[in-house]
Motif scaffolding. Sequence first.
Motif, PDB file in Angstrom:
ATOM      1  N   ASP A 139      -8.176  12.583  -3.720  1.00  0.00           N
ATOM      2  CA  ASP A 139      -9.350  13.295  -3.227  1.00  0.00           C
ATOM      3  C   ASP A 139      -9.921  12.681  -1.952  1.00  0.00           C
ATOM      4  O   ASP A 139     -10.666  13.350  -1.235  1.00  0.00           O
ATOM      5  N   ASP A 140      -9.594  11.444  -1.653  1.00  0.00           N
ATOM      6  CA  ASP A 140     -10.091  10.800  -0.429  1.00  0.00           C
ATOM      7  C   ASP A 140      -9.165   9.622  -0.119  1.00  0.00           C
ATOM      8  O   ASP A 140      -9.546   8.465  -0.286  1.00  0.00           O
ATOM      9  N   PRO A 141      -7.943   9.889   0.338  1.00  0.00           N
ATOM     10  CA  PRO A 141      -6.933   8.827   0.438  1.00  0.00           C
ATOM     11  C   PRO A 141      -7.354   7.696   1.368  1.00  0.00           C
ATOM     12  O   PRO A 141      -7.829   7.929   2.476  1.00  0.00           O
ATOM     13  N   HIS A 142      -7.167   6.467   0.870  1.00  0.00           N
ATOM     14  CA  HIS A 142      -7.426   5.308   1.720  1.00  0.00           C
ATOM     15  C   HIS A 142      -6.263   4.327   1.747  1.00  0.00           C
ATOM     16  O   HIS A 142      -6.267   3.395   2.557  1.00  0.00           O
ATOM     17  N   THR A 143      -5.253   4.533   0.887  1.00  0.00           N
ATOM     18  CA  THR A 143      -4.153   3.577   0.810  1.00  0.00           C
ATOM     19  C   THR A 143      -2.826   4.306   0.623  1.00  0.00           C
ATOM     20  O   THR A 143      -2.747   5.269  -0.144  1.00  0.00           O
ATOM     21  N   ALA A 144      -1.792   3.847   1.317  1.00  0.00           N
ATOM     22  CA  ALA A 144      -0.463   4.437   1.203  1.00  0.00           C
ATOM     23  C   ALA A 144       0.584   3.337   1.320  1.00  0.00           C
ATOM     24  O   ALA A 144       0.381   2.334   2.016  1.00  0.00           O
ATOM     25  N   VAL A 145       1.694   3.542   0.629  1.00  0.00           N
ATOM     26  CA  VAL A 145       2.825   2.620   0.690  1.00  0.00           C
ATOM     27  C   VAL A 145       3.998   3.355   1.320  1.00  0.00           C
ATOM     28  O   VAL A 145       4.351   4.466   0.899  1.00  0.00           O
ATOM     29  N   LEU A 146       4.615   2.757   2.339  1.00  0.00           N
ATOM     30  CA  LEU A 146       5.753   3.334   3.039  1.00  0.00           C
ATOM     31  C   LEU A 146       6.900   2.327   3.062  1.00  0.00           C
ATOM     32  O   LEU A 146       6.662   1.107   3.043  1.00  0.00           O
ATOM     33  N   GLN A 151       8.742  -2.850   3.328  1.00  0.00           N
ATOM     34  CA  GLN A 151       7.636  -2.089   2.736  1.00  0.00           C
ATOM     35  C   GLN A 151       6.331  -2.424   3.437  1.00  0.00           C
ATOM     36  O   GLN A 151       6.037  -3.584   3.707  1.00  0.00           O
ATOM     37  N   VAL A 152       5.550  -1.377   3.729  1.00  0.00           N
ATOM     38  CA  VAL A 152       4.263  -1.537   4.390  1.00  0.00           C
ATOM     39  C   VAL A 152       3.191  -0.860   3.544  1.00  0.00           C
ATOM     40  O   VAL A 152       3.378   0.280   3.107  1.00  0.00           O
ATOM     41  N   ARG A 153       2.133  -1.579   3.302  1.00  0.00           N
ATOM     42  CA  ARG A 153       0.975  -1.006   2.611  1.00  0.00           C
ATOM     43  C   ARG A 153      -0.132  -0.814   3.635  1.00  0.00           C
ATOM     44  O   ARG A 153      -0.685  -1.779   4.165  1.00  0.00           O
ATOM     45  N   LEU A 154      -0.441   0.452   3.933  1.00  0.00           N
ATOM     46  CA  LEU A 154      -1.512   0.780   4.864  1.00  0.00           C
ATOM     47  C   LEU A 154      -2.780   1.057   4.072  1.00  0.00           C
ATOM     48  O   LEU A 154      -2.748   1.787   3.079  1.00  0.00           O
ATOM     49  N   THR A 155      -3.882   0.505   4.514  1.00  0.00           N
ATOM     50  CA  THR A 155      -5.129   0.765   3.806  1.00  0.00           C
ATOM     51  C   THR A 155      -6.318   0.704   4.757  1.00  0.00           C
ATOM     52  O   THR A 155      -6.369  -0.147   5.651  1.00  0.00           O
ATOM     53  N   SER A 156      -7.252   1.613   4.552  1.00  0.00           N
ATOM     54  CA  SER A 156      -8.521   1.558   5.277  1.00  0.00           C
ATOM     55  C   SER A 156      -9.614   0.919   4.426  1.00  0.00           C
ATOM     56  O   SER A 156     -10.724   0.711   4.903  1.00  0.00           O
TER      57      SER A 156
END
Length: 308
Positions: free
Chosen positions: A32-39, A45-50
Amino acid sequence: MNDREIVCPNLDAALETWRGAGFRLDSIYPADDPHTAVLTREGEQVRLTSRPDASRPTSRLPPFQPGFLLARGDSSESAGRAGMLYRDLIPGRSGGRYIASLISIPNGGPVADWVHFHRIALQLIYVRSGWVRVVYENQGEPFVMRAGDLVLQPPQIRHRVLESSAGLEVVELGCPALHETLADHEMVLPNAINAERTFGGQRFLHHVAARTPWTNFHGGEARETGICDATGGLAEVRTIRGSQIDFPMHHGELVFGFVLDGSALLDFEDGFELCASDAFVIPPGASWNICDGSDDFRLLHVTSAQLG
């Protein structure tokens, strides 16, 4: 696998950059309000997060925190995944146990979705208005859901949203509130039919409102969905209409209502006027009913048992 975390002020912009560099999206949360993604890309592997300090999904269900809640239909929306808009129907999330959202797609057409799944205890989708075409693992060709239709998405079933009408609105309810959307890059849908398969002890269910008669329900009428059988007794879901409905006391966990259309009086505590798009949660073991329902009053009613 090499793993690193990168804090970014704008997750959408970061996703575009890293996917453009050949990374593929493996998971994202919350929907519902994405702040984290794993690619990932070739062992990296990269974990992007705001929001680096935000809680991460776990396999443990948060303790259920009962309480009354009324969420009015004029509350704000947020931008979710795959271009969908989300409105929170259970602020506070019952302590993190349950999430319910009114999800809309204003413009319609193809949906930027992919084959994915969720590690959840309970999840269902109910169409309020418009139509949506979806496809599910082992359930045959894609099919269209229309207003009043519902699917039970059992744990980890692969699925994909393909396209929708303009103005689509669905109510999605799940447990736990915080869970990942995980991509399955290998599966192609549709795949072989296995309609009797169970997923985590639950069976996929597609309820079609137009094929379901109205039956008597405590002074009003209901369209039953079969969710109780499909979940092994974990939940019940029905569409209700009527001017006076005396609801039986519920001793499980969640008692959730969403006003699909019309207006009514919620007879609980001092009483509350209900309008279309309002949502409420009643504490288990409490007495309540619906009074003065308008001719077009329709209510989505969901209850759950005590989950493990």
